[in-house]
Design a protein around this motif. Structure first.
Motif, PDB file in Angstrom:
ATOM      1  N   ALA A  23       1.039  -1.107   0.171  1.00 26.20           N
ATOM      2  CA  ALA A  23      -0.091  -0.113  -0.087  1.00 26.20           C
ATOM      3  C   ALA A  23       0.870   1.241   0.063  1.00 26.20           C
ATOM      4  O   ALA A  23       2.070   1.302   0.622  1.00 26.20           O
ATOM      5  N   VAL A  46      -3.981   0.131  -2.621  1.00 22.39           N
ATOM      6  CA  VAL A  46      -3.364  -1.020  -2.172  1.00 22.39           C
ATOM      7  C   VAL A  46      -3.693  -2.220  -3.078  1.00 22.39           C
ATOM      8  O   VAL A  46      -4.366  -2.417  -3.936  1.00 22.39           O
ATOM      9  N   ILE A  56     -10.471  -5.978   5.073  1.00 20.17           N
ATOM     10  CA  ILE A  56      -9.663  -5.157   5.879  1.00 20.17           C
ATOM     11  C   ILE A  56     -10.272  -5.074   7.181  1.00 20.17           C
ATOM     12  O   ILE A  56     -11.415  -4.534   7.349  1.00 20.17           O
ATOM     13  N   ILE A  59      -8.387   0.437   9.975  1.00 22.01           N
ATOM     14  CA  ILE A  59      -7.126   1.308   9.547  1.00 22.01           C
ATOM     15  C   ILE A  59      -7.046   2.001  10.752  1.00 22.01           C
ATOM     16  O   ILE A  59      -7.762   2.939  11.266  1.00 22.01           O
ATOM     17  N   TYR A  61      -4.883   5.141  12.397  1.00 26.68           N
ATOM     18  CA  TYR A  61      -3.968   6.457  11.967  1.00 26.68           C
ATOM     19  C   TYR A  61      -3.309   7.321  13.013  1.00 26.68           C
ATOM     20  O   TYR A  61      -3.945   7.132  14.158  1.00 26.68           O
ATOM     21  N   SER A  74      -8.937   5.336  14.694  1.00 30.38           N
ATOM     22  CA  SER A  74      -9.212   4.293  13.739  1.00 30.38           C
ATOM     23  C   SER A  74     -10.374   4.066  13.030  1.00 30.38           C
ATOM     24  O   SER A  74     -11.232   4.537  13.644  1.00 30.38           O
ATOM     25  N   LEU A  89      -8.547   3.509  -1.884  1.00 29.35           N
ATOM     26  CA  LEU A  89      -9.257   3.749  -0.603  1.00 29.35           C
ATOM     27  C   LEU A  89      -9.190   5.277  -0.255  1.00 29.35           C
ATOM     28  O   LEU A  89      -8.190   5.890  -0.594  1.00 29.35           O
ATOM     29  N   VAL A  91      -9.264   7.441   3.305  1.00 29.86           N
ATOM     30  CA  VAL A  91      -9.441   7.584   4.530  1.00 29.86           C
ATOM     31  C   VAL A  91      -9.562   8.923   5.163  1.00 29.86           C
ATOM     32  O   VAL A  91      -8.758   9.740   4.998  1.00 29.86           O
ATOM     33  N   LEU A 119      -0.365   5.694   8.740  1.00 25.83           N
ATOM     34  CA  LEU A 119      -1.468   4.823   8.422  1.00 25.83           C
ATOM     35  C   LEU A 119      -0.920   3.287   8.644  1.00 25.83           C
ATOM     36  O   LEU A 119      -0.033   2.967   8.188  1.00 25.83           O
ATOM     37  N   LEU A 121      -2.834  -0.229   7.761  1.00 17.89           N
ATOM     38  CA  LEU A 121      -3.824  -1.033   7.053  1.00 17.89           C
ATOM     39  C   LEU A 121      -3.550  -2.458   7.887  1.00 17.89           C
ATOM     40  O   LEU A 121      -2.610  -3.137   7.484  1.00 17.89           O
ATOM     41  N   ILE A 123      -4.985  -6.147   7.861  1.00 17.69           N
ATOM     42  CA  ILE A 123      -5.731  -7.262   7.311  1.00 17.69           C
ATOM     43  C   ILE A 123      -5.512  -8.271   7.971  1.00 17.69           C
ATOM     44  O   ILE A 123      -4.214  -9.014   8.582  1.00 17.69           O
ATOM     45  N   THR A 132      -0.044  -5.764   9.571  1.00 14.62           N
ATOM     46  CA  THR A 132      -0.076  -4.496   9.334  1.00 14.62           C
ATOM     47  C   THR A 132       0.657  -4.080   7.978  1.00 14.62           C
ATOM     48  O   THR A 132       1.758  -4.122   8.181  1.00 14.62           O
TER      49      THR A 132
END
Length: 163
Positions: A23, A46, A56, A59, A61, A74, A89, A91, A119, A121, A123, A132
């Motif tokens: 990403a 991504v 996902i 996220i 931040y 988040s 995406l 965000v 950030l 991400l 998953i 992450t």
């Protein structure tokens, strides 16, 4: 070494060589000002190397300025990544007014605040578990002047021809 140890080592080696999604933050724009703070919009791309969609989970931040965390949060369950494709995406990141006000010492002559947006991400990859993808973006936020806030920005007249 027994068979169980050999199997663990084999699996660990294979998992370490799995391709993982990648990403990047392409851009961060100032989306607007609200009653609860300033809102940024981060545009993230991504790529998913797997043929199946991957959900996902979250996220996370953090916004930093002058070495200090000024906002964090988040976004739970923002969707999923398309299989064998890129997913774009958007965000939304909120920075409270109180955090911006505390950064006045960083403003200087050009009326801006330097910041770093981080950030994560998060998953869920099969076999591997939660993974992450960290991303970072450095930018500067131009603060509105008093005339921008109370009078609105004056737009240059556009020539529409003779009417």
């Amino acid at each position: 070494m027994d068979i169980v140890e050999q199997a663990k080592n084999f699996l660990a080696e294979k998992v370490a060589n799995f391709p993982t999604p990648e990403a990047v933050i392409n851009d961060v724009d100032l989306k607007g000002f609200g009653l609860d703070g300033i809102i940024f919009l981060a545009k993230v791309s991504v790529s998913n190397p797997y043929p199946v969609p991957i959900p996902i989970g979250e996220i996370a931040y953090t916004v930093k300025s002058a070495g200090n965390d000024i906002a964090s949060g988040s976004i739970p369950d923002p969707g999923s990544l398309k299989g064998n494709d890129k997913t774009n995406l958007e965000v939304t990141v909120k920075v409270p007014h109180s955090a911006v006000v505390s950064l006045v010492r960083d403003v200087g002559f050009d009326w801006d605040i330097d910041y770093v947006l981080e950030l994560g991400l998060i998953i869920d990859l099969p076999v591997i578990g939660n993974f992450t993808i960290p991303m970072s973006y450095k930018g500067e936020m131009k603060l509105p002047t008093f005339s921008d806030l109370f009078m609105g920005k004056s737009e240059p007249a556009q020539d529409g021809g003779d009417n």
